[in-house]
Scaffold this motif. Structure first.
Motif, mmCIF file in Angstrom:
data_model
loop_
_atom_site.group_PDB
_atom_site.id
_atom_site.type_symbol
_atom_site.label_atom_id
_atom_site.label_comp_id
_atom_site.label_asym_id
_atom_site.label_seq_id
_atom_site.Cartn_x
_atom_site.Cartn_y
_atom_site.Cartn_z
ATOM 1 N N ILE A 1 0.851 -1.193 0.000
ATOM 2 C CA ILE A 1 0.000 0.000 0.000
ATOM 3 C C ILE A 1 0.886 1.242 0.000
ATOM 4 O O ILE A 1 1.755 1.392 0.868
ATOM 5 C CB ILE A 1 -0.912 0.025 1.241
ATOM 6 C CG1 ILE A 1 -1.797 -1.227 1.289
ATOM 7 C CG2 ILE A 1 -1.761 1.295 1.278
ATOM 8 C CD1 ILE A 1 -2.447 -1.457 2.639
ATOM 9 N N PHE A 2 0.680 2.142 -0.970
ATOM 10 C CA PHE A 2 1.404 3.408 -0.994
ATOM 11 C C PHE A 2 0.605 4.440 -0.201
ATOM 12 O O PHE A 2 -0.611 4.537 -0.342
ATOM 13 C CB PHE A 2 1.613 3.889 -2.424
ATOM 14 C CG PHE A 2 2.697 3.125 -3.150
ATOM 15 C CD1 PHE A 2 4.028 3.468 -2.994
ATOM 16 C CD2 PHE A 2 2.376 2.042 -3.958
ATOM 17 C CE1 PHE A 2 5.023 2.765 -3.648
ATOM 18 C CE2 PHE A 2 3.362 1.332 -4.611
ATOM 19 C CZ PHE A 2 4.696 1.687 -4.457
ATOM 20 N N VAL A 3 1.331 5.188 0.618
ATOM 21 C CA VAL A 3 0.687 6.148 1.506
ATOM 22 C C VAL A 3 1.370 7.513 1.373
ATOM 23 O O VAL A 3 2.605 7.606 1.430
ATOM 24 C CB VAL A 3 0.768 5.681 2.980
ATOM 25 C CG1 VAL A 3 0.031 6.666 3.890
ATOM 26 C CG2 VAL A 3 0.182 4.275 3.127
ATOM 27 N N ASN A 4 0.576 8.553 1.176
ATOM 28 C CA ASN A 4 1.095 9.923 1.149
ATOM 29 C C ASN A 4 1.053 10.476 2.569
ATOM 30 O O ASN A 4 -0.021 10.730 3.112
ATOM 31 C CB ASN A 4 0.247 10.786 0.210
ATOM 32 C CG ASN A 4 0.722 12.233 0.152
ATOM 33 O OD1 ASN A 4 1.702 12.614 0.782
ATOM 34 N ND2 ASN A 4 0.015 13.037 -0.625
ATOM 35 N N VAL A 5 2.232 10.638 3.160
ATOM 36 C CA VAL A 5 2.338 11.160 4.527
ATOM 37 C C VAL A 5 2.777 12.615 4.437
ATOM 38 O O VAL A 5 3.971 12.917 4.348
ATOM 39 C CB VAL A 5 3.344 10.347 5.366
ATOM 40 C CG1 VAL A 5 3.397 10.877 6.807
ATOM 41 C CG2 VAL A 5 2.971 8.860 5.369
ATOM 42 N N GLU B 1 6.272 10.164 0.290
ATOM 43 C CA GLU B 1 5.769 8.851 -0.125
ATOM 44 C C GLU B 1 6.221 7.756 0.830
ATOM 45 O O GLU B 1 7.394 7.667 1.193
ATOM 46 C CB GLU B 1 6.271 8.515 -1.534
ATOM 47 C CG GLU B 1 5.732 7.201 -2.058
ATOM 48 C CD GLU B 1 6.223 6.893 -3.458
ATOM 49 O OE1 GLU B 1 7.337 6.367 -3.592
ATOM 50 O OE2 GLU B 1 5.474 7.196 -4.414
ATOM 51 N N GLY B 2 5.274 6.937 1.250
ATOM 52 C CA GLY B 2 5.569 5.794 2.108
ATOM 53 C C GLY B 2 4.984 4.526 1.528
ATOM 54 O O GLY B 2 4.013 4.570 0.772
ATOM 55 N N LEU B 3 5.590 3.399 1.851
ATOM 56 C CA LEU B 3 5.093 2.104 1.389
ATOM 57 C C LEU B 3 4.918 1.164 2.570
ATOM 58 O O LEU B 3 5.851 0.971 3.366
ATOM 59 C CB LEU B 3 6.059 1.470 0.388
ATOM 60 C CG LEU B 3 5.751 0.018 -0.007
ATOM 61 C CD1 LEU B 3 4.424 -0.065 -0.762
ATOM 62 C CD2 LEU B 3 6.879 -0.577 -0.835
ATOM 63 N N VAL B 4 3.721 0.608 2.692
ATOM 64 C CA VAL B 4 3.476 -0.480 3.632
ATOM 65 C C VAL B 4 3.582 -1.754 2.804
ATOM 66 O O VAL B 4 2.689 -2.073 2.017
ATOM 67 C CB VAL B 4 2.074 -0.381 4.276
ATOM 68 C CG1 VAL B 4 1.897 -1.509 5.299
ATOM 69 C CG2 VAL B 4 1.874 0.978 4.938
ATOM 70 N N HIS B 5 4.704 -2.454 2.961
ATOM 71 C CA HIS B 5 4.874 -3.698 2.203
ATOM 72 C C HIS B 5 3.835 -4.711 2.659
ATOM 73 O O HIS B 5 3.363 -4.668 3.801
ATOM 74 C CB HIS B 5 6.288 -4.255 2.414
ATOM 75 C CG HIS B 5 6.627 -5.393 1.512
ATOM 76 N ND1 HIS B 5 6.460 -6.707 1.895
ATOM 77 C CD2 HIS B 5 7.095 -5.417 0.230
ATOM 78 C CE1 HIS B 5 6.822 -7.493 0.890
ATOM 79 N NE2 HIS B 5 7.209 -6.737 -0.123
ATOM 80 N N ILE B 6 3.482 -5.636 1.771
ATOM 81 C CA ILE B 6 2.450 -6.627 2.084
ATOM 82 C C ILE B 6 2.765 -7.391 3.365
ATOM 83 O O ILE B 6 1.864 -7.760 4.122
ATOM 84 C CB ILE B 6 2.258 -7.595 0.887
ATOM 85 C CG1 ILE B 6 1.034 -8.473 1.097
ATOM 86 C CG2 ILE B 6 3.529 -8.409 0.624
ATOM 87 C CD1 ILE B 6 0.644 -9.266 -0.152
ATOM 88 N N SER B 7 4.049 -7.572 3.654
ATOM 89 C CA SER B 7 4.449 -8.303 4.868
ATOM 90 C C SER B 7 4.255 -7.486 6.134
ATOM 91 O O SER B 7 4.349 -8.016 7.243
ATOM 92 C CB SER B 7 5.919 -8.730 4.766
ATOM 93 O OG SER B 7 6.764 -7.587 4.667
ATOM 94 N N GLU B 8 3.989 -6.165 5.973
ATOM 95 C CA GLU B 8 3.827 -5.277 7.129
ATOM 96 C C GLU B 8 2.397 -4.779 7.292
ATOM 97 O O GLU B 8 2.134 -3.882 8.086
ATOM 98 C CB GLU B 8 4.775 -4.073 7.011
ATOM 99 C CG GLU B 8 6.244 -4.417 7.146
ATOM 100 C CD GLU B 8 6.600 -4.935 8.542
ATOM 101 O OE1 GLU B 8 5.930 -4.530 9.514
ATOM 102 O OE2 GLU B 8 7.557 -5.729 8.659
#
Length: 362
Positions: free
Chosen positions: A215-219, A223-230
């Protein structure tokens, strides 16, 4: 005898020589008349200049009496006029302006007039340019699952006409190449924001893209990424079942790489592995189901959160070539816990020590 003030033609030409003109020369003249499709210029001793049709720069507000520059297309047509272009001069000035912006690193506003699957088409100072998808900011980057080109184009079309802050990234007048970057325009601002963040901070952002790997997240513009494992402690097969584009996301920063964040949603939730593992100690007997068999051993589901390993060396006192000769997929057996490593989420089991205990009990 009084000296005459009249000058001969030779003297007049010597006083104000008429330089020869060639195609490509830039001349100045005074606007005599300006109409929709024609502009007439007084070029002085060089004669009368005429700009027609597409060679008129429509963005200029031209009126009689203005002094303007033009590029020579034809020094003399069959009627004796100098045929001129305002567009060519405007283009040259445009390149000069853009080169100056590149050298200064200037940030300026533009708006796209069209889009294709690779990015946005933009015109600056009469020069056509391109803003590639890769140079869009985190806010505008089209994060699309499966790299669906039609959906990417749909997202890019939504940016047409929208004001964007950009910098010149690359410029080549000879090749008529102009590349712009929204990402570069926001670099200092992004770096300033990132400098105020640190690992372990809890942040909130908006999901800008949900893809197969996370999931890409605009903070706040970063730009931030929540990897599927997280995403969650349980196995995640489909990130979109957890978050949709536009949803608010709260996450923990687990690493920072220049202007990008690696985030974790699951680390803000209780860890079920730790909770379950707290019930056990080394030496305890547990019952589990064989879930996987590999050349180096077998995996055993002890609880819904804990999958433990029985290494091949812990299956029997005798040498074991193939774990499947001693354990079968799906069967349930009793094992003994020989190690617990909470930090690595590893629980190690032994089948042979359990068998020894059974023998001792008999």
């Amino acid at each position: 005898m009084a000296k005459t003030t009249e000058m001969t033609m030779e003297e007049l030409l010597a006083e104000a020589p008429v330089a020869g003109m060639a195609a490509g020369d830039v001349v100045e003249g005074t606007v005599i008349a300006a109409e929709k499709h024609e502009v007439w210029l007084d070029l002085g001793a060089r004669g009368t200049g005429l700009v027609v049709g597409r060679e008129i720069e429509h963005s200029q507000d031209i009126k009689p009496g203005d002094m303007i520059s033009a590029s020579v297309l034809d020094p003399e047509d069959d009627r004796g006029y100098v045929i001129l272009s305002l567009k060519k001069v405007a283009k040259e000035k445009g390149w000069e302006s853009l080169e100056e912006r590149l050298n200064k690193g200037e940030v300026f506003s533009v708006s796209a007039f069209d889009a294709n699957k690779g990015g946005l088409l933009i015109e600056v100072d009469g020069i056509r340019g391109f803003l590639p998808v890769s140079q869009l900011s985190a806010e505008n980057y089209p994060r699309v699952s499966g790299a669906d080109k039609d959906e990417i184009l749909h997202r890019l079309n939504s940016l047409v006409g929208k004001s964007l802050e950009v910098r010149v990234l690359d410029l080549n007048r000879r090749d008529n190449k102009l590349i712009l970057s929204e990402k570069a325009a926001k670099r200092e601002d992004t770096e300033s924001k990132v400098s105020k963040m640190k690992v372990a901070d809890v942040v909130e952002g908006v999901a800008t893209g949900v893809v197969d790997f996370g999931i890409f997240v605009n903070v706040n513009g970063v730009e931030g990424l929540v990897h599927i494992s997280e995403i969650a402690w349980d196995r995640v097969d489909n990130p979109s079942s957890y978050v949709k584009v536009g949803d608010k996301v709260q996450a923990k920063i687990i690493s920072i790489d220049r202007d990008k964040l690696s985030l974790s949603m699951k680390q803000l939730m209780p860890d079920p592995w730790i909770k379950d593992a707290a019930k056990y100690e080394v030496g305890d007997e547990v019952t589990g189901k064989i879930t996987r068999i590999t050349p180096f051993g077998a995996f055993v589901q002890v609880t819904s959160a804990i999958e433990a390993l029985v290494h091949i060396s812990e299956l029997s006192d005798s040498h074991v070539e193939d774990p499947s000769t001693l354990v079968k997929l799906g069967e349930t057996k009793k094992f003994r816990i020989i190690a617990i490593d909470p930090e690595s989420h590893k629980l190690s089991l032994s089948l042979k020590s359990r068998k020894k205990a059974e023998t001792a009990e008999k």
